[in-house]
Design a protein around this motif. Structure first.
Motif, short mmCIF file in Angstrom:
data_model
loop_
_atom_site.label_atom_id
_atom_site.label_comp_id
_atom_site.label_asym_id
_atom_site.label_seq_id
_atom_site.Cartn_x
_atom_site.Cartn_y
_atom_site.Cartn_z
N TYR A 170 0.82 -1.20 0.00
CA TYR A 170 0.00 0.00 0.00
C TYR A 170 0.86 1.26 0.00
N LEU A 171 2.04 1.20 0.63
CA LEU A 171 2.92 2.36 0.67
C LEU A 171 3.67 2.56 -0.63
N GLY A 172 3.70 1.54 -1.49
CA GLY A 172 4.46 1.63 -2.73
C GLY A 172 4.15 2.85 -3.57
N PRO A 173 2.85 3.13 -3.89
CA PRO A 173 2.56 4.31 -4.71
C PRO A 173 3.02 5.62 -4.09
N ALA A 174 2.94 5.74 -2.74
CA ALA A 174 3.36 6.97 -2.10
C ALA A 174 4.87 7.16 -2.19
N LEU A 175 5.63 6.06 -2.19
CA LEU A 175 7.08 6.17 -2.23
C LEU A 175 7.62 6.32 -3.65
N THR A 176 6.84 5.90 -4.62
CA THR A 176 7.33 5.95 -6.00
C THR A 176 6.87 7.20 -6.74
N LYS A 177 5.60 7.57 -6.61
CA LYS A 177 5.09 8.72 -7.35
C LYS A 177 4.53 9.83 -6.47
N GLY A 178 4.67 9.68 -5.14
CA GLY A 178 4.20 10.71 -4.23
C GLY A 178 5.29 11.72 -3.92
N PRO A 179 5.00 12.72 -3.08
CA PRO A 179 6.00 13.72 -2.69
C PRO A 179 7.19 13.08 -1.98
N ARG A 180 8.33 13.75 -2.05
CA ARG A 180 9.56 13.22 -1.47
C ARG A 180 9.64 13.46 0.04
N ASN A 181 8.77 14.31 0.56
CA ASN A 181 8.75 14.60 2.00
C ASN A 181 7.70 13.71 2.66
N LEU A 182 8.15 12.85 3.56
CA LEU A 182 7.26 11.91 4.23
C LEU A 182 7.19 12.26 5.70
N LEU A 183 5.97 12.41 6.21
CA LEU A 183 5.73 12.81 7.59
C LEU A 183 5.03 11.67 8.32
N LEU A 184 5.64 11.18 9.39
CA LEU A 184 5.13 10.03 10.13
C LEU A 184 4.72 10.48 11.52
N PHE A 185 3.40 10.46 11.80
CA PHE A 185 2.89 10.76 13.13
C PHE A 185 2.78 9.44 13.90
N PHE A 186 3.59 9.32 14.93
CA PHE A 186 3.63 8.09 15.72
C PHE A 186 3.03 8.36 17.09
N GLN A 187 1.88 7.76 17.36
CA GLN A 187 1.25 7.89 18.66
C GLN A 187 1.64 6.69 19.51
N ASP A 188 1.74 6.90 20.82
CA ASP A 188 2.12 5.79 21.70
C ASP A 188 1.10 4.67 21.64
N LYS A 189 -0.19 5.02 21.72
CA LYS A 189 -1.26 4.03 21.69
C LYS A 189 -2.43 4.58 20.88
N LEU A 190 -3.03 3.73 20.08
CA LEU A 190 -4.18 4.14 19.28
C LEU A 190 -4.91 2.89 18.79
N SER A 191 -6.23 2.93 18.84
CA SER A 191 -7.06 1.84 18.34
C SER A 191 -8.19 2.42 17.51
N ILE A 192 -8.77 1.60 16.66
CA ILE A 192 -9.89 2.06 15.85
C ILE A 192 -11.08 2.44 16.74
N GLU A 193 -11.14 1.85 17.96
CA GLU A 193 -12.21 2.19 18.89
C GLU A 193 -12.11 3.63 19.36
N ASP A 194 -10.90 4.22 19.34
CA ASP A 194 -10.77 5.63 19.71
C ASP A 194 -11.52 6.53 18.73
N PHE A 195 -11.51 6.17 17.45
CA PHE A 195 -12.24 6.95 16.46
C PHE A 195 -13.74 6.80 16.64
N THR A 196 -14.19 5.58 16.85
CA THR A 196 -15.63 5.35 17.00
C THR A 196 -16.16 5.92 18.31
N ALA A 197 -15.29 6.03 19.34
CA ALA A 197 -15.75 6.53 20.64
C ALA A 197 -15.66 8.04 20.75
#
Length: 455
Positions: free
Chosen positions: A56-83
């Motif tokens: 899934y990351l392949g298209p972003a690394l090949t034809k996307g912008p050269r600046n990649l920003l990674l937001f790393f949270q200590d803990k996160l679950s899909i339930e946080d979005f639904t709640a």
């Protein structure tokens, strides 16, 4: 518009089912259009592996912008979005108003609700190898001092805490603060006109789901039985020459009986920090997992060896693997067990509730040791056994081929009882429908019967 619609649905309460306890969500978006032309086929219960995430990351690394920003949270679950996404996606009551607006307005976006946590943790290393640059940990203040170039690749990592409190209100406040930090960082990039691709994920899930999971060791069928808590330790992994796992082994109990002494080796197998796997090997045809316990029985070492073979079968037109034999080596003697029932397609793992030489558990392991040998009476018992020796991708098992038949004794009892009741009901209905009324009656207006009287 299709990408925006899918992202909008993510924030609706209850869209995605509760993710298992070892999975985290991954959200990707880019300032460039047509990075992801199509969304992946996501179905309930599917867990994206490290290989799928890299694809899934392949298209972003090949034809996307050269600046990649990674937001790393200590803990996160899909339930946080639904709640905490607000009722019906209401941004005013949501803990993610900036994230919702940014992702929905991005020209390209991708949502992976359930990704193996191991794959998410390997993202910095993988992106470093693909981009050829070291990750740079930044915050809003340091980001304003950087001069990013569209032609020079960069990997920026922003760490976001989750919060130490277990209360829902405290968690929502921390998530809202993280959302504000994301909005500020992206506003800085937008003001400078820097194209970028952003990822949001976590090191580990924030919640442990109490429901049955697809995690390792919980793939067995438990009909008419009480489920027991599943241990959370990772599987035993033997790495190939490429330093990637090529053999995985997991169980809830590993016990041996040697010289009339029964020893539980579970803790030494899965929680020991210095497990000895000397003698293990893996290739395209044969895999051997050798586990040596230095002081297993009476202070003497003991070794377990699992031999797996891979062959092509023309009838099924595919490769299958078999567990040809299991060995217990102790004090110069070897007990050999054959496992003819342990087999599965080579791209699958194999799971069985019990792999045991004890008759009470079906004797899946058949002793092949000479009766004259002191090892002829040794026993091996493994509960919730799962193994994979070929086509291993990361620390997660592939789909498991289970040894349990589809029709268990409980299912047969239910089917027979149901068929018996259906037969009785059908017979009763047939008898009721066969009843007929009389079509002729005596005429009440006819002459009455005269009975002469005698004196």
């Amino acid at each position: 518009m299709a990408e925006w619609a899918l992202l909008s649905l993510l924030f609706l309460v209850g869209l995605f089912p509760a993710a298992p306890s070892q999975q985290v969500p991954v959200l990707l978006w880019s300032s460039e259009s047509s990075v992801w032309n199509s969304q992946p086929s996501i179905h309930s219960g599917h867990i994206a592996t490290d290989t799928e995430l890299q694809r899934y990351l392949g298209p972003a690394l090949t034809k996307g912008p050269r600046n990649l920003l990674l937001f790393f949270q200590d803990k996160l679950s899909i339930e946080d979005f639904t709640a905490f996404a607000g009722v019906y996606g209401n941004k005013q009551d949501s803990a993610f108003p900036n994230l919702q607006s940014i992702v929905e307005s991005s020209p390209s976006s991708l949502v992976l609700p359930s990704v193996d946590w191991y794959a998410a943790n390997m993202l910095p290393t993988y992106l470093k190898e693909r981009l050829g640059v070291s990750p740079l940990h930044v915050d809003q203040s340091t980001l304003m001092e950087l001069k990013l170039n569209e032609t020079v690749p960069s990997l920026l990592v922003v760490r976001l805490p989750y919060g130490s409190s277990s209360g829902l209100l405290a968690a929502k406040d921390v998530l809202r603060a993280n959302d504000q930090a994301i909005g500020q960082v992206l506003s800085t990039l937008k003001s400078e006109g820097v194209p970028y691709t952003a990822l949001l994920t976590a090191l580990r899930p924030s919640r442990v789901i109490k429901e049955a999971s697809l995690a390792v060791g919980n793939l067995g069928r438990q009909l008419l039985a009480t489920a027991q808590p599943t241990p959370s330790y990772p599987p035993v992994a033997f790495n190939s020459s490429r330093n990637t796992p090529c053999i995985l082994f997991w169980a809830t109990n590993v016990s041996v009986t040697v010289d009339d002494v029964q020893v539980d080796l579970t803790d030494q197998t899965f929680t020991a920090s210095n497990l000895d796997l000397t003698g293990s090997l893996c290739n395209d045809i044969n895999s051997v997992l050798a586990i040596t316990y230095k002081e297993a029985v009476k202070g003497n070492p003991l070794t377990l060896r699992f031999f797996l073979n891979r062959r092509f079968y023309p009838v099924s037109a595919r490769f299958w693997f078999t567990l040809s034999q299991v060995e217990i080596i102790y004090s110069g003697n070897t007990a050999t067990f054959l496992a003819p029932q342990v087999n599965a397609p080579s791209n699958y793992s194999f799971h069985c509730q019990y792999i045991s030489s004890w008759p009470t558990f079906g004797s899946v392991l058949v002793s092949n040791t000479s009766k004259n040998s002191p090892a002829s009476k040794w026993q091996l018992h493994i509960a919730e056994f799962q193994i994979q020796g070929f086509n291993v991708t990361g620390m997660a098992f592939s789909y498991a081929s289970d040894c349990a038949g589809f029709f268990s004794p409980g299912i047969w009892m239910g089917l027979i009882t149901t068929l018996l009741f259906v037969f009785i009901l059908t017979y009763g209905l047939h008898m009721v429908m066969s009843l007929k009324t009389m079509d002729r009656f005596d005429d009440p207006k006819g002459p009455s019967i005269a009975v002469p009287q005698t004196e």
